[in-house]
Structures are given as C-alpha cells and as structure tokens.
Motif scaffolding. Structure first.
Motif, PDB file in Angstrom:
ATOM      1  N   ASP A  23       0.813  -1.217   0.000  1.00  0.00           N
ATOM      2  CA  ASP A  23       0.000   0.000   0.000  1.00  0.00           C
ATOM      3  C   ASP A  23       0.849   1.272   0.000  1.00  0.00           C
ATOM      4  OD1 ASP A  23       0.893  -0.225   2.610  1.00  0.00           O
ATOM      5  OD2 ASP A  23      -1.054   0.230   3.510  1.00  0.00           O
ATOM      6  N   GLN A  24       2.184   1.090   0.046  1.00  0.00           N
ATOM      7  CA  GLN A  24       3.080   2.241  -0.030  1.00  0.00           C
ATOM      8  C   GLN A  24       3.896   2.276  -1.323  1.00  0.00           C
ATOM      9  OE1 GLN A  24       5.398   2.613   3.572  1.00  0.00           O
ATOM     10  NE2 GLN A  24       3.594   2.414   4.872  1.00  0.00           N
ATOM     11  N   LEU A  25       3.717   1.259  -2.179  1.00  0.00           N
ATOM     12  CA  LEU A  25       4.321   1.272  -3.513  1.00  0.00           C
ATOM     13  C   LEU A  25       3.359   2.022  -4.432  1.00  0.00           C
ATOM     14  CD1 LEU A  25       5.677  -2.362  -3.907  1.00  0.00           C
ATOM     15  CD2 LEU A  25       7.020  -0.263  -3.761  1.00  0.00           C
ATOM     16  N   VAL A  26       3.710   3.245  -4.801  1.00  0.00           N
ATOM     17  CA  VAL A  26       2.795   4.128  -5.521  1.00  0.00           C
ATOM     18  C   VAL A  26       3.218   4.288  -6.980  1.00  0.00           C
ATOM     19  CG1 VAL A  26       1.799   6.451  -5.606  1.00  0.00           C
ATOM     20  CG2 VAL A  26       2.280   5.385  -3.394  1.00  0.00           C
ATOM     21  N   TYR A  27       2.282   4.045  -7.885  1.00  0.00           N
ATOM     22  CA  TYR A  27       2.479   4.319  -9.308  1.00  0.00           C
ATOM     23  C   TYR A  27       1.979   5.730  -9.587  1.00  0.00           C
ATOM     24  CZ  TYR A  27       2.985  -0.728  -9.985  1.00  0.00           C
ATOM     25  OH  TYR A  27       3.396  -2.028  -9.925  1.00  0.00           O
ATOM     26  N   ARG A  28       2.690   6.460 -10.446  1.00  0.00           N
ATOM     27  CA  ARG A  28       2.267   7.796 -10.848  1.00  0.00           C
ATOM     28  C   ARG A  28       2.132   7.814 -12.366  1.00  0.00           C
ATOM     29  NH1 ARG A  28       6.602  11.890  -9.817  1.00  0.00           N
ATOM     30  NH2 ARG A  28       7.211  11.402 -11.923  1.00  0.00           N
ATOM     31  N   VAL A  29       0.994   8.273 -12.863  1.00  0.00           N
ATOM     32  CA  VAL A  29       0.770   8.404 -14.305  1.00  0.00           C
ATOM     33  C   VAL A  29       1.342   9.757 -14.712  1.00  0.00           C
ATOM     34  CG1 VAL A  29      -0.950   8.453 -16.149  1.00  0.00           C
ATOM     35  CG2 VAL A  29      -1.323   7.003 -14.127  1.00  0.00           C
ATOM     36  N   ALA A  54      -6.580   7.953 -25.185  1.00  0.00           N
ATOM     37  CA  ALA A  54      -7.913   7.435 -25.521  1.00  0.00           C
ATOM     38  C   ALA A  54      -8.588   6.785 -24.326  1.00  0.00           C
ATOM     39  CB  ALA A  54      -7.807   6.436 -26.671  1.00  0.00           C
ATOM     40  N   GLY A  55      -8.388   7.355 -23.159  1.00  0.00           N
ATOM     41  CA  GLY A  55      -9.008   6.783 -21.977  1.00  0.00           C
ATOM     42  C   GLY A  55      -8.380   7.343 -20.724  1.00  0.00           C
ATOM     43  N   MET A  56      -8.602   6.644 -19.613  1.00  0.00           N
ATOM     44  CA  MET A  56      -8.045   7.106 -18.351  1.00  0.00           C
ATOM     45  C   MET A  56      -7.922   5.941 -17.386  1.00  0.00           C
ATOM     46  SD  MET A  56     -11.262   9.122 -16.717  1.00  0.00           S
ATOM     47  CE  MET A  56     -12.897   8.418 -16.790  1.00  0.00           C
ATOM     48  N   VAL A  57      -7.000   6.084 -16.451  1.00  0.00           N
ATOM     49  CA  VAL A  57      -6.856   5.152 -15.345  1.00  0.00           C
ATOM     50  C   VAL A  57      -7.821   5.624 -14.265  1.00  0.00           C
ATOM     51  CG1 VAL A  57      -5.277   4.172 -13.654  1.00  0.00           C
ATOM     52  CG2 VAL A  57      -4.441   4.764 -15.945  1.00  0.00           C
ATOM     53  N   ALA A  58      -8.572   4.696 -13.698  1.00  0.00           N
ATOM     54  CA  ALA A  58      -9.577   5.055 -12.697  1.00  0.00           C
ATOM     55  C   ALA A  58      -9.684   3.946 -11.654  1.00  0.00           C
ATOM     56  CB  ALA A  58     -10.933   5.275 -13.364  1.00  0.00           C
ATOM     57  N   LEU A  59     -10.403   4.232 -10.606  1.00  0.00           N
ATOM     58  CA  LEU A  59     -10.726   3.202  -9.629  1.00  0.00           C
ATOM     59  C   LEU A  59     -12.032   2.551 -10.034  1.00  0.00           C
ATOM     60  CD1 LEU A  59      -9.769   4.988  -6.287  1.00  0.00           C
ATOM     61  CD2 LEU A  59      -8.482   3.238  -7.532  1.00  0.00           C
ATOM     62  N   LYS A  60     -12.141   1.254  -9.807  1.00  0.00           N
ATOM     63  CA  LYS A  60     -13.331   0.499 -10.196  1.00  0.00           C
ATOM     64  C   LYS A  60     -14.605   1.100  -9.599  1.00  0.00           C
ATOM     65  CE  LYS A  60     -13.645  -4.208 -10.797  1.00  0.00           C
ATOM     66  NZ  LYS A  60     -13.489  -5.593 -10.327  1.00  0.00           N
ATOM     67  N   GLU A  61     -14.500   1.623  -8.376  1.00  0.00           N
ATOM     68  CA  GLU A  61     -15.674   2.191  -7.699  1.00  0.00           C
ATOM     69  C   GLU A  61     -16.078   3.556  -8.259  1.00  0.00           C
ATOM     70  OE1 GLU A  61     -13.444   4.241  -3.882  1.00  0.00           O
ATOM     71  OE2 GLU A  61     -14.075   2.148  -3.752  1.00  0.00           O
ATOM     72  N   ALA A  62     -15.193   4.209  -9.019  1.00  0.00           N
ATOM     73  CA  ALA A  62     -15.489   5.525  -9.600  1.00  0.00           C
ATOM     74  C   ALA A  62     -14.892   5.603 -11.011  1.00  0.00           C
ATOM     75  CB  ALA A  62     -14.944   6.635  -8.719  1.00  0.00           C
ATOM     76  N   PRO A  63     -15.418   4.812 -11.953  1.00  0.00           N
ATOM     77  CA  PRO A  63     -14.807   4.719 -13.280  1.00  0.00           C
ATOM     78  C   PRO A  63     -14.908   5.988 -14.124  1.00  0.00           C
ATOM     79  CG  PRO A  63     -16.866   3.498 -13.221  1.00  0.00           C
ATOM     80  CD  PRO A  63     -16.583   3.951 -11.821  1.00  0.00           C
ATOM     81  N   ASP A  64     -15.672   6.965 -13.685  1.00  0.00           N
ATOM     82  CA  ASP A  64     -15.801   8.212 -14.447  1.00  0.00           C
ATOM     83  C   ASP A  64     -14.841   9.294 -13.951  1.00  0.00           C
ATOM     84  OD1 ASP A  64     -17.194   8.289 -12.038  1.00  0.00           O
ATOM     85  OD2 ASP A  64     -18.684   9.693 -12.776  1.00  0.00           O
ATOM     86  N   GLN A  65     -14.005   8.974 -12.957  1.00  0.00           N
ATOM     87  CA  GLN A  65     -13.049   9.940 -12.415  1.00  0.00           C
ATOM     88  C   GLN A  65     -11.627   9.399 -12.585  1.00  0.00           C
ATOM     89  OE1 GLN A  65     -14.080  10.658  -8.333  1.00  0.00           O
ATOM     90  NE2 GLN A  65     -16.216  11.112  -8.823  1.00  0.00           N
ATOM     91  N   GLY A  66     -10.857  10.045 -13.469  1.00  0.00           N
ATOM     92  CA  GLY A  66      -9.481   9.623 -13.698  1.00  0.00           C
ATOM     93  C   GLY A  66      -8.608   9.852 -12.478  1.00  0.00           C
ATOM     94  N   ILE A  67      -7.604   9.004 -12.317  1.00  0.00           N
ATOM     95  CA  ILE A  67      -6.656   9.146 -11.219  1.00  0.00           C
ATOM     96  C   ILE A  67      -5.245   9.222 -11.798  1.00  0.00           C
ATOM     97  CG2 ILE A  67      -8.109   8.015  -9.498  1.00  0.00           C
ATOM     98  CD1 ILE A  67      -6.404   5.465  -9.927  1.00  0.00           C
ATOM     99  N   MET A  68      -4.346   9.829 -11.066  1.00  0.00           N
ATOM    100  CA  MET A  68      -2.954   9.948 -11.513  1.00  0.00           C
ATOM    101  C   MET A  68      -2.006   9.148 -10.620  1.00  0.00           C
ATOM    102  SD  MET A  68      -3.322  11.723 -14.201  1.00  0.00           S
ATOM    103  CE  MET A  68      -1.706  12.281 -14.686  1.00  0.00           C
ATOM    104  N   ASN A  69      -2.519   8.608  -9.505  1.00  0.00           N
ATOM    105  CA  ASN A  69      -1.712   7.805  -8.582  1.00  0.00           C
ATOM    106  C   ASN A  69      -2.537   6.627  -8.090  1.00  0.00           C
ATOM    107  OD1 ASN A  69       0.734   9.597  -8.153  1.00  0.00           O
ATOM    108  ND2 ASN A  69      -0.915  10.994  -7.605  1.00  0.00           N
ATOM    109  N   PHE A  70      -1.870   5.487  -7.912  1.00  0.00           N
ATOM    110  CA  PHE A  70      -2.514   4.313  -7.329  1.00  0.00           C
ATOM    111  C   PHE A  70      -1.414   3.420  -6.778  1.00  0.00           C
ATOM    112  CE2 PHE A  70      -1.953   3.681 -11.842  1.00  0.00           C
ATOM    113  CZ  PHE A  70      -1.338   2.435 -11.934  1.00  0.00           C
ATOM    114  N   THR A  71      -1.794   2.486  -5.909  1.00  0.00           N
ATOM    115  CA  THR A  71      -0.804   1.648  -5.237  1.00  0.00           C
ATOM    116  C   THR A  71      -0.827   0.215  -5.774  1.00  0.00           C
ATOM    117  OG1 THR A  71      -2.283   0.892  -3.486  1.00  0.00           O
ATOM    118  CG2 THR A  71      -1.103   2.983  -3.107  1.00  0.00           C
ATOM    119  N   GLN A  72       0.252  -0.510  -5.456  1.00  0.00           N
ATOM    120  CA  GLN A  72       0.300  -1.925  -5.834  1.00  0.00           C
ATOM    121  C   GLN A  72      -0.806  -2.697  -5.124  1.00  0.00           C
ATOM    122  OE1 GLN A  72       2.413  -3.440  -8.182  1.00  0.00           O
ATOM    123  NE2 GLN A  72       0.872  -5.024  -7.922  1.00  0.00           N
ATOM    124  N   ALA A  73      -1.124  -2.322  -3.901  1.00  0.00           N
ATOM    125  CA  ALA A  73      -2.207  -2.987  -3.172  1.00  0.00           C
ATOM    126  C   ALA A  73      -3.531  -2.819  -3.919  1.00  0.00           C
ATOM    127  CB  ALA A  73      -2.318  -2.436  -1.753  1.00  0.00           C
TER     128      ALA A  73
END
Length: 126
Positions: A12-18, A24-43
């Motif tokens: 949960d501390q290994l962070v990916y940064r876009v 042609a799309g975006m990285v998002a969380l499954k619970e909020a697929p209409d909101q793009g994110i720029m950071n997420f963790t390996q967890a």
C-alpha cells in the motif's frame, strides 16, 4: 498484470504515478470509473481496484436511421502463465540448467483455451 515488489516496502506504499495521461481513456478506480486518477498503489492493483476506461464511442445504423453515440468500455482480464510440476525444479547459480521435459514440467495459461503454450527458459544476463 502490473506488479512491483520491494522487500522493505508494504504494497500500500508502492505508488504508481501516471506522468502522461493516456490519449484514448483514463486510469480510474473500479468504484469511480468516471473519475481519472494519476496515482494508485500496488495494493489497489492486487485487489482489482484499478481499471483502464477506454473512451470509445460508436453509432449503429440500418442505412436509414442512426442511433445516438454509445459509450463502450473494454475490459481485459489478466494473463496468467504458471509452470505446473510433478517434481522440484532445481536451479543452481553458475551451473548449466537441466533440460526440462514434459510431463515433468508443463505451462498452464488461463487464455490458452486448448491451444499449445510455448515456454522458453534461458539465462538472464545483467
């Protein structure tokens, strides 16, 4: 599947940064697929919480009438290849590897669907 391991860092501390958003799309969380994110963790990756939402549209026509634009999402499932064995695979640094033969070792792939899977083993050079 996207995977990073660091022996002294919790997942949960290994962070990916876009650094550059996809075109042609975006990285998002499954619970909020209409909101793009720029950071997420390996967890979050391991828990299946991170998705890529493809921004594609299509119309359907019968030659006379055309539908409005429809949004679609492409979901790819992870490819998993494992080596199944009926005995231990022994590999020693500095020694030539022993050839493996079926049925001692055989690959299994979740996408093979009855097709042959080819696996090549070799030396990694630094």
């Amino acid at each position: 599947m996207l995977s990073t391991v660091d022996a002294d860092t919790p997942l949960d501390q290994l962070v990916y940064r876009v650094d550059a958003p996809p075109t042609a799309g975006m990285v998002a969380l499954k619970e909020a697929p209409d909101q793009g994110i720029m950071n997420f963790t390996q967890a979050q990756v391991d828990n299946g919480e991170v998705v890529f939402v493809h921004e594609g549209y299509f119309k359907v026509t019968d030659g006379e009438h055309t539908s409005p634009l429809y949004h679609f999402t492409v979901t790819a499932r992870p490819l998993t290849i494992t080596m199944a064995t009926q005995e231990d695979l022994m590999v020693f640094p500095g020694k030539e590897p022993e050839p493996y033969t079926a049925p001692s070792y055989y690959p299994q792939c979740n996408a093979a669907r009855g097709r042959e899977v080819e696996v090549r083993l070799g030396w990694l050079t630094p």
